[in-house]
Scaffold this motif. Structure first.
Motif, short mmCIF file in Angstrom:
data_model
loop_
_atom_site.label_atom_id
_atom_site.label_comp_id
_atom_site.label_asym_id
_atom_site.label_seq_id
_atom_site.Cartn_x
_atom_site.Cartn_y
_atom_site.Cartn_z
N ILE A 16 38.29 46.40 43.24
CA ILE A 16 39.24 45.31 43.51
C ILE A 16 39.33 44.60 43.63
O ILE A 16 39.95 43.22 44.56
N CYS B 175 43.22 39.33 37.66
CA CYS B 175 42.14 38.47 38.60
C CYS B 175 42.20 37.15 38.38
O CYS B 175 42.32 36.28 37.10
N GLU C 159 33.43 41.08 43.23
CA GLU C 159 34.44 40.02 41.67
C GLU C 159 32.87 39.36 41.44
O GLU C 159 33.30 39.01 40.15
#
Length: 908
Positions: free
Chosen positions: A425, A463, A486
């Motif tokens: 990610i 994130c 994600e």
């Protein structure tokens, strides 16, 4: 809360100095603890508070610098990345709050700030003010020097500013020693402009403001050191602007020799000019000229090689006694890959060989064996019998056939999986890492969702969707954007609503904005489906997880997975199973077909039909007999990019409707493009930063012709529009499964004519791999190359470079098998009916109208000379028989001789 902390928290930076200066040492220490706590809190502020964070950070810099007592701590605080939301600092306020400190302390801070490479240039104004207050020596670090150069004025004010700068003698020489060239020097480097750096530095040297010898030595040293072309351009222009005297050139003879032998072409060219003047004036010893020529004659730049031969000819005319030293070096050029260089060297030897003694003459005659066959007869006239080169029987050298590499399963250990997911990610990787992470998330969610969630949350703390408190923003983002893994991680952590996941997983419609949309739509559908399933009812594993790193899936493995699904009572995801069908090897494994038939599930029955004659490839996967040629991207159609629908019979339309209906029944919506082989409208492509590479090619690992039809516009843009990176898919498809047809050969042809060398190298790699696998059709690729040249879709000199690169690996016969079939069309004065890709109103053309055709003929001749003969080419004898000495006629004659000699003798 104190008044200082209140002002900092409100972002009132202008008030900070007045609040800090009256504080005692004890009070500053107490305030510092509160400021550090506020700094720690500032790090956790989300992106929505960016403006507030910038204002508070600016105030914190000034307040902390005023409260700290140590020079190292103050410099670290001022240059801290978490406080510098803005690139610039409030240097006047910092000077105000620091001005009352001890001068030695200020100088220490200044030099510590100058030592920080990431911020020194940005902090130049602050550093120079601190140096002025401290009265210390000016720093000379790269960052400070770059900041100094950037702050100097331009537009006619540069020369007066440097004349009055007290540090000019210290800092100007440092401009030549920094690792990278300062920006202003790169921008203002016109030597004919009086206000640009080259002219200004030359004036300073003439006036004695900067010592001329130091400037010349620094410039020569920088050119000798090498570097980026843009930086070297500045130093080369400065050197020419300085106009070195004969004595200055002679004192640096060794430097010129080093530049000429190893420097970039522009630098080597200048050094060659200087050495030429020295040689003709007698200042360069003959032995040194011979050593230099031994390096220069094998440089890849033909212009430099030819210039060196011209120089040697002038020296030999002036001094016949130098022949013994120079002609053996000239004879080494007999082995040069360019036959024009060979011819020039042979002519030079022919004019001066009589001055050689017997031993030198025998040495030069022995080197004549390296000449191309087209020059052997002339060498025989000079030396008598030319000895044979004694070459061994020819062996074609091709790369080993790539073997399929098994794809490692997803990590069984939870900590290892979470580490891989977080790494992917943060920085998305290739297809194997993507598939492992996706399958691992699904499998661990099935076995222990709670443990997976507990491990993922801290690993993905950075994130944005974990920080954002507005669920509507997150839902809109995940609905509209392809978010890679994600979206699956967000679903596991309950950061996207079930309604959004259900709607997006059922939507799955492949966009039609460009040729890549079908491939992107499949990947997107799989991700959204997986995100919904791990949130609702995770499957035990993914059916489409590849068996090999190419993306292919073994049929027997898929049968065993379906058997396990039946045992567990699991329901396959529609997108997952559809992707598994596209990945499975349809080579016809009877054991897999029998095993699937015994399962009796609907998915097993579909697999049986897919693997047998009943499951003929869907329309989009059928190879095209004659794919249309790409035109301009905007406003055209895909995959038939001709701009209009082809006419179809009623029976054809009925068949296509039936096939599309079948695809709609058997595949989810994101796969419905499989039933439409016809054209689609194309708009601007937006996938330049989306999933590419192995991700796209892994969607159809068994159907590379279909993939080539989808990706053909990329390699076409590399040749037609000079875009970069459009041939990335060619080496990947060369290693995939399925038949090789016209689409892949056309994409390869475009790649060989790409604008950028790295793109051509990708095409060369694909060419050699296909040849090693026995899947390359030389005549087909040759026809495509000729059509692209005739239609002006390709510049022939780029093709020549790619062909020469491929041949240099030892694949001379392979390259000849491609180039020779292309030549009849290129040599024909009037091609037959223009192809579909021909430009409107093209008219007839002759061979002489293709700039660079001589290079193609040269490569072809080299391949035939080394790899064996071939049949005569229509039009070649007529071209070779023309009068003149042009490159085209010379190389046509050479190729004709090579072909006829190969036909007259048995193949080695």
């Amino acid at each position: 809360m104190s008044a200082l902390l209140d002002a900092v928290g409100a972002g009132r930076v202008a008030a900070v100095p007045g609040l800090v200066k009256p504080l005692t040492a004890v009070e500053r220490k107490a305030e510092l603890a509160a400021l550090k706590a506020l700094r720690a809190e500032l790090r956790d502020w989300g992106f929505r508070r960016w403006q507030e964070r910038q204002e508070v950070g600016c105030a914190l810099v000034v307040a902390g610098a005023g409260c700290l007592t140590g020079a190292a701590a103050a410099a670290a605080w001022i240059s801290a990345r978490d406080l510098r939301v803005s690139s610039s600092l409030p240097h006047r306020l910092l000077i105000d709050v620091l001005a009352d400190r001890d001068p030695r302390w200020l100088g220490d801070v200044a030099h510590r700030l100058a030592d920080r490479a990431s911020t020194a240039a940005l902090d130049y104004r602050l550093i120079t003010e601190l140096v002025r207050l401290a009265g210390c020596q000016v720093p000379t670090t790269d960052g400070y020097v770059h900041g100094w150069a950037a702050e100097l004025p331009s537009h006619g004010e540069l020369l007066p500013a440097l004349r009055t700068d007290p540090d000019v003698r210290i800092l100007v020489p440092r401009l030549f020693e920094t690792a990278e060239l300062s920006g202003p020097l790169a921008w203002q480097n016109d030597p004919d402009e009086a206000h640009h750096w080259p002219s200004v530095l030359a004036v300073l040297a003439d006036e004695g403001v900067v010592e001329r010898r130091v400037l010349v030595d620094a410039t020569v040293a920088r050119l000798l050191r090498g570097g980026r072309p843009g930086a070297l351009t500045f130093f080369l222009r400065l050197l020419r602007r300085l106009t070195l005297t004969a004595d200055e050139e002679r004192d640096r003879t060794g430097d010129w020799i080093g530049m000429a032998a190893d420097g970039p072409v522009a630098v080597a060219g200048h050094a060659q000019e200087v050495l030429g003047r020295l040689a003709l004036s007698g200042a360069l010893p003959v032995r040194s000229l011979a050593d230099l020529s031994a390096s220069m004659l094998f440089r890849p730049e033909k212009k430099l090689v030819r210039a060196q031969l011209v120089l040697l000819g002038k020296v030999l005319r002036a001094d016949a006694g130098a022949a013994g030293e120079l002609l053996p070096v000239v004879a080494e050029a007999f082995g040069h890959e360019d036959t024009d260089v060979q011819e020039r060297a042979l002519k030079l030897v022919a004019r001066h060989h009589r001055a050689l003694d017997a031993d030198r003459r025998a040495e030069v005659a022995e080197a004549a064996a390296l000449l191309s066959p087209v020059h052997r007869s002339r060498a025989g006239e000079i030396f008598g019998d030319v000895p044979s080169a004694g070459a061994a029987p020819y062996v074609e050298i091709l790369p080993p056939v790539p073997e399929r590499v098994a794809l490692a399963p997803a990590p069984a250990d939870l900590a290892e999986l979470v580490e891989e997911v977080a790494a992917f990610i943060a920085s998305p990787g290739e297809m194997p890492a993507f598939e492992r992470a996706l399958d691992g998330l699904v499998g661990h969610a099935y076995r222990d969702r709670g443990a997976l969630v507990a491990a993922l949350r801290p690993a993905l703390a950075g994130c944005w969707w974990l920080e954002d408190e507005d669920r509507r923003d997150r839902d809109q983002w995940f609905t509209r954007n392809i978010c890679d893994l994600e979206v699956v991680a967000a679903a596991l952590l309950d950061r996207v609503s079930t309604r959004t996941l259900h709607a997006s997983s059922n939507r799955g419609k492949a966009g039609r904005s460009c040729a890549h949309s079908p491939l992107v739509g499949v990947i997107d559908a799989r991700l959204r489906e997986a995100a919904y399933l791990v949130h609702a009812k995770p499957p035990p594993f993914l059916l489409a997880f590849p068996s090999w790193e190419t993306g292919a899936l073994d049929a027997g493995v898929l049968v065993e997975r379906l058997r396990e699904y039946r045992r567990l009572g699991a329901t396959p995801g529609p997108a997952d199973f559809a992707q598994a069908l596209l990945r499975v090897d349809r080579g016809g494994d009877p054991a897999a077909v029998r095993a699937a038939a015994e399962l009796g599930t609907p998915e097993a029955d579909r697999l049986v039909a897919w693997l047998t004659a009943d499951g003929a490839p869907v329309p989009a996967l059928r190879p095209m007999a004659e794919p249309p040629r790409p035109a301009e991207v905007a406003g055209t159609v895909w995959p038939n990019l001709t701009g209009r629908e082809p006419e179809k019979s009623e029976a054809t339309e009925k068949t296509e409707r039936a096939e599309l209906s079948a695809v709609r029944r058997e595949f989810p919506e994101s796969f419905h493009w499989l039933g439409r082989p016809g054209p689609r409208r194309v708009q601007a492509c937006y996938h330049w930063d989306a999933l590419r590479g192995g991700h796209w090619t892994a969607v159809l690992p068994q159907d590379r012709e279909a993939l080539a039809a989808l990706l053909l516009t990329e390699s076409a843009s590399s040749a037609r529009d000079d875009e970069r990176g459009g041939t990335w898919w060619l080496p990947l498809l060369a290693e995939r499964g399925g038949p090789v047809g016209r689409c892949l050969h056309r994409g390869l042809a475009y790649g060989l004519g790409a604008r950028h060398p790295q793109d051509r190298l990708s095409a060369v790699d694909a060419l050699l791999v296909l040849a090693a696998r026995g899947e390359l059709s030389g005549p087909m690729l040759g026809e495509e190359l000729a059509a692209l040249v005739i239609s002006s879709d390709m510049k022939i000199n780029r093709l020549a470079d790619a062909a020469r690169t491929a041949a240099a690996t030892g694949a001379y016969r392979t390259v000849a098998s491609v180039l020779l079939p292309a030549l009849p069309a290129l040599l024909a004065p009037e091609p037959a009916a223009p192809s579909a890709s021909a430009e409107p109103g093209g008219g007839s053309r002759s061979a002489a109208t293709y700039p660079g055709l001589g290079e193609i003929l040269s490569v072809a001749a080299d391949c035939v000379e080394r790899g064996g003969g071939s049949e005569e080419i229509p039009g070649l004898a007529e071209l070779a028989g023309r009068r003149g000495t042009s490159q085209v006629i010379t190389q046509a004659s050479r190729l004709l001789i090579a072909i006829r000699q190969g036909n007259d003798h048995s193949e080695p």
